[in-house]
Motif scaffolding. Sequence first.
Motif, PDB file in Angstrom:
ATOM      1  N   GLY A  12      43.158  50.811  45.063  1.00  0.00           N
ATOM      2  CA  GLY A  12      43.190  49.940  43.697  1.00  0.00           C
ATOM      3  C   GLY A  12      41.655  50.814  43.099  1.00  0.00           C
ATOM      4  N   SER A  13      40.563  49.484  44.107  1.00  0.00           N
ATOM      5  CA  SER A  13      38.831  50.387  43.466  1.00  0.00           C
ATOM      6  C   SER A  13      38.704  51.765  43.902  1.00  0.00           C
ATOM      7  N   PRO A  50      40.055  51.705  26.311  1.00  0.00           N
ATOM      8  CA  PRO A  50      40.225  50.876  26.746  1.00  0.00           C
ATOM      9  C   PRO A  50      41.041  49.628  27.327  1.00  0.00           C
ATOM     10  N   GLY A  51      40.843  49.089  28.183  1.00  0.00           N
ATOM     11  CA  GLY A  51      41.835  48.193  28.952  1.00  0.00           C
ATOM     12  C   GLY A  51      43.341  48.190  30.012  1.00  0.00           C
ATOM     13  N   ALA A  52      42.174  50.667  30.671  1.00  0.00           N
ATOM     14  CA  ALA A  52      43.081  50.923  31.385  1.00  0.00           C
ATOM     15  C   ALA A  52      42.453  49.852  32.883  1.00  0.00           C
ATOM     16  N   LYS A  53      42.154  49.215  32.843  1.00  0.00           N
ATOM     17  CA  LYS A  53      42.285  49.265  34.806  1.00  0.00           C
ATOM     18  C   LYS A  53      42.309  47.204  34.233  1.00  0.00           C
ATOM     19  N   CYS A  57      45.165  46.461  36.917  1.00  0.00           N
ATOM     20  CA  CYS A  57      45.650  45.638  38.320  1.00  0.00           C
ATOM     21  C   CYS A  57      46.497  44.887  37.490  1.00  0.00           C
ATOM     22  N   GLN A  58      47.149  45.050  36.379  1.00  0.00           N
ATOM     23  CA  GLN A  58      48.877  44.259  36.430  1.00  0.00           C
ATOM     24  C   GLN A  58      49.874  44.811  36.719  1.00  0.00           C
ATOM     25  N   GLN A  72      45.768  37.984  43.242  1.00  0.00           N
ATOM     26  CA  GLN A  72      45.256  39.506  43.253  1.00  0.00           C
ATOM     27  C   GLN A  72      45.010  41.012  41.799  1.00  0.00           C
ATOM     28  N   MET A  73      45.275  39.654  40.995  1.00  0.00           N
ATOM     29  CA  MET A  73      44.558  40.401  39.321  1.00  0.00           C
ATOM     30  C   MET A  73      43.211  39.243  39.607  1.00  0.00           C
TER      31      MET A  73
END
Length: 107
Positions: A12-13, A50-53, A57-58, A72-73
């Motif tokens: 993810g990172s 906005p909120g894509a990251k 994560c979800q 994890q979240m």
Amino acid sequence: MKRLVVALVSAGSLLVSVAAFAQSTSTPAPAAAPAAAPAQESTSAAVPVPGAKRAACQSAAKALKGQDRHDQMQLCMAQAHLDCLKQAIDQKITGPQRKDFVKSCAG
């Protein structure tokens, strides 16, 4: 199980870093702009969704349940916050604009 979480966080990172790099290299800087405008324009140009990251994560935590999902979240959002902070530093955004940038970037 811990290895799975570490692998998911790492993947993810990596994806977030690649996306941030792609955004920073594809956005041209304005040639003739006032001194205060570049920070504001780079803020809006660097964060198109906005909120894509948070959504990423979800989706990464979707397969997990209970405490593992919560952990994890938290890890993923902390990494997203750090990536956004690094992006703000690279773009030389300072002061209140940096705080707003990081908040809107991480979601």
